[in-house]
Design a protein around this motif. Structure first.
Motif, PDB file in Angstrom:
ATOM      1  N   THR A 195       0.849  -1.124   0.004  1.00 59.83           N
ATOM      2  CA  THR A 195      -0.019   0.126  -0.021  1.00 59.83           C
ATOM      3  C   THR A 195       0.759   1.297   0.082  1.00 59.83           C
ATOM      4  O   THR A 195       0.773   2.025  -0.796  1.00 59.83           O
ATOM      5  CB  THR A 195      -1.257   0.102   1.270  1.00 59.83           C
ATOM      6  N   TYR A 197      -7.938   4.042   4.492  1.00 55.73           N
ATOM      7  CA  TYR A 197      -6.612   4.918   4.917  1.00 55.73           C
ATOM      8  C   TYR A 197      -6.999   6.351   4.403  1.00 55.73           C
ATOM      9  O   TYR A 197      -6.260   6.603   3.615  1.00 55.73           O
ATOM     10  CB  TYR A 197      -5.298   4.151   4.661  1.00 55.73           C
ATOM     11  N   PHE A 207       6.659 -13.822   0.902  1.00 56.43           N
ATOM     12  CA  PHE A 207       5.300 -14.198   0.266  1.00 56.43           C
ATOM     13  C   PHE A 207       4.771 -13.370  -0.689  1.00 56.43           C
ATOM     14  O   PHE A 207       5.181 -12.406  -0.923  1.00 56.43           O
ATOM     15  CB  PHE A 207       4.400 -14.495   1.890  1.00 56.43           C
ATOM     16  N   LEU A 224       5.472 -16.427   6.556  1.00 53.63           N
ATOM     17  CA  LEU A 224       6.790 -16.742   5.741  1.00 53.63           C
ATOM     18  C   LEU A 224       7.484 -15.396   5.633  1.00 53.63           C
ATOM     19  O   LEU A 224       6.899 -14.270   5.942  1.00 53.63           O
ATOM     20  CB  LEU A 224       6.513 -17.168   4.257  1.00 53.63           C
ATOM     21  N   ALA A 258      -5.328  -6.499   0.822  1.00 54.59           N
ATOM     22  CA  ALA A 258      -4.581  -7.781   0.146  1.00 54.59           C
ATOM     23  C   ALA A 258      -4.597  -9.015   0.860  1.00 54.59           C
ATOM     24  O   ALA A 258      -4.844  -9.226   2.024  1.00 54.59           O
ATOM     25  CB  ALA A 258      -3.062  -7.124   0.669  1.00 54.59           C
ATOM     26  N   GLU A 302      -5.926  -1.068  -4.364  1.00 54.58           N
ATOM     27  CA  GLU A 302      -6.010   0.272  -3.912  1.00 54.58           C
ATOM     28  C   GLU A 302      -6.894   0.887  -4.428  1.00 54.58           C
ATOM     29  O   GLU A 302      -6.832   1.231  -5.740  1.00 54.58           O
ATOM     30  CB  GLU A 302      -4.612   0.884  -3.555  1.00 54.58           C
ATOM     31  N   THR A 322      -5.805 -15.268   9.118  1.00 51.37           N
ATOM     32  CA  THR A 322      -6.283 -14.195   8.187  1.00 51.37           C
ATOM     33  C   THR A 322      -5.808 -14.375   6.846  1.00 51.37           C
ATOM     34  O   THR A 322      -4.698 -14.525   6.565  1.00 51.37           O
ATOM     35  CB  THR A 322      -6.021 -12.970   8.819  1.00 51.37           C
ATOM     36  N   LEU A 323      -6.783 -14.523   5.901  1.00 51.15           N
ATOM     37  CA  LEU A 323      -6.475 -15.033   4.475  1.00 51.15           C
ATOM     38  C   LEU A 323      -5.913 -13.756   3.732  1.00 51.15           C
ATOM     39  O   LEU A 323      -5.233 -13.470   2.902  1.00 51.15           O
ATOM     40  CB  LEU A 323      -7.420 -15.452   3.866  1.00 51.15           C
TER      41      LEU A 323
END
Ligand code: HAM
Length: 415
Positions: free
Chosen positions: A81, A285, A122, A119, A303, A128, A278-279
């Motif tokens: 972001t 923002y 990743f 990881l 994301a 956005e 959490t996927l």
């Protein structure tokens, strides 16, 4: 023996096919929602993240992988972001005065202690939507996230939402939390004792079981900290989600681990992932563009971590069934046959037929074994006999049927 760094992985064969498949599906949906792709550098200046994610967040404090070079401090991007907004401003997209919808797919880096679903390198895909404060956009972005999961057959995920309110409300929310948590400060881990003073929202993300227990069932009401505008915005987002049949739950403790969020925040969770459940996640923002030097511009995005999505989908199995088979394997017996086979191989590929041959002069048995392993639909066998007659033997691997045909008839016979 060298190994890949902890928390990273090589992707070969099926693993890579699955990753690319998910990327392709996400890309198709992004296009349906009229998002354009953006690619930003994997390295960014450290100060960009300090400013946007917040100096006291876990990501900035503990997880950034830093490169120091000739007086510059760069980091491998921990998320996209901040880089997207930097690029939005640097490339004057803000000057177009239009609503800008961008999507990205790529690697992110966080120096975390690796475990299942966590990881150091990743992949994320995300969006956005920059330039609108409409609560329809919040709902549209959540709908988009949910449609991607539906399209790749992920079942059993939960969408959880909350609102932090505008900066004023967020500050009020923080004061209320601070007051409540300070009364039981002794219970908390040393990190949370510090967080209560420095950045109280981060206490709600703590993974320590005692801290988690201490913040369960907090007696806070959104009305205690939300102004009228933010209250209305939140109600509209919920109405809009209901309008388009997107199911969601609310959780006042959902505050997200990055400082830039205001108003709507959401997470999409899957119980089968265990502690890293959490996927995908995101939210509004509305102050970040200004914070990074632009004019006040509302924005919202999300994301997903692709590795986590892969863990909860059955896509790997499905792809196996759908994978295109090799159309032709050419088996050659002898030097001259190999020369002829090599030419034929090139010709087939030029005709867009996926074809393979063993160019190492192996036995027929070994070549047939390879054809089987590659799941070839047809095998073409060329020996001295066939060379003399200008023919090839064509074997249909499914039926076992074998016939001799003229070379000129070959493409017609296998297409
Ligand atoms: P985030 O919650 O930090 O948000 O990360 C989004 C997703 O990336 C997580 O839900 C998770 O699936 C995945 N992820 C994060 N860290 C790791 C890790 N160490 N290993 C594997 N997967 C991981 C953001 O990144 C925000 N930029 C999202 C956003 C976009 N908000 C607004 N726009």
């Amino acid at each position: 023996m060298y190994t890949s760094p902890r928390g990273t992985q090589d992707r070969i064969g099926q693993d890579l096919t699955v990753l690319r498949f998910i990327e392709k599906q996400a890309r198709q949906i992004f296009k349906k929602y009229n998002y354009n792709e953006i690619s930003t550098p994997i390295i960014e200046e450290e100060k960009l993240f300090m400013r946007s994610l917040g100096k006291t967040t876990e990501v900035v404090k503990k997880q950034m992988l830093t490169i120091k070079k000739s007086g510059e401090t760069l980091v491998l991007r921990p998320e996209a972001t901040a880089g997207v907004i930097r690029a939005y401003l640097e490339n004057n997209l803000d000057k177009c005065g239009e609503f800008t919808k961008l999507f990205y797919i790529g690697q992110m880096y966080r120096g975390e202690r690796p475990q299942k679903g966590r990881l150091r390198e990743f992949y994320q895909f995300g969006v956005e939507a920059i330039g609108s404060s409409s609560p329809f956009i919040d709902a549209e972005v959540i709908a988009l996230a949910s449609q991607i999961l539906d399209n790749i057959n992920v079942c059993g995920y939960r969408i959880i939402i909350n609102t932090l309110g505008c900066l004023n409300d967020k500050d009020k929310f923080a004061q209320i939390l601070k007051k409540i948590l300070s009364t039981k400060i002794k219970i908390f881990c040393p990190d949370c004792k510090r967080r209560i003073k420095e950045n109280v929202f981060r206490v709600l993300d703590c993974k320590n079981e005692t801290c988690k227990e201490a913040v369960r069932n907090l007696n806070i009401n959104r009305k205690d900290y939300l102004c009228n505008d933010c209250q209305n915005h939140y109600e509209s987002v919920k109405d809009n989600l209901k309008q388009i049949d997107i199911g969601f739950e609310e959780d006042i403790c959902l505050v997200r681990g990055l400082d830039y969020y205001t108003k709507t925040v959401f997470e999409i969770k899957h119980a089968s992932l265990g502690s890293q459940d959490t996927l995908g996640a995101g939210g509004r923002y509305d102050n970040l563009v200004q914070e990074l030097g632009g004019k006040p511009t509302a924005a919202v995005g999300f994301a997903f971590g692709i590795e986590r999505v892969i863990l909860v989908s059955d896509i790997a199995e499905k792809i196996k069934d759908q994978e295109e088979k090799l159309r032709v394997f050419i088996a050659c017996l002898g030097d001259n046959a190999l020369k002829c086979g090599f030419k034929l191989l090139q010709n087939l590929r030029k005709n867009n037929i996926n074809a393979e041959a063993d160019l190492r002069q192996s036995s027929l048995k070994s070549q047939m074994r390879q054809a089987n392993k590659l799941n070839a639909r047809f095998v073409i066998i060329i020996g001295d006999n066939e060379l003399e007659k200008g023919t090839v033997v064509l074997k249909n691997m499914a039926s076992g049927e074998q016939k001799e045909i003229k070379k000129e008839e070959l493409i017609g016979a296998i297409c």
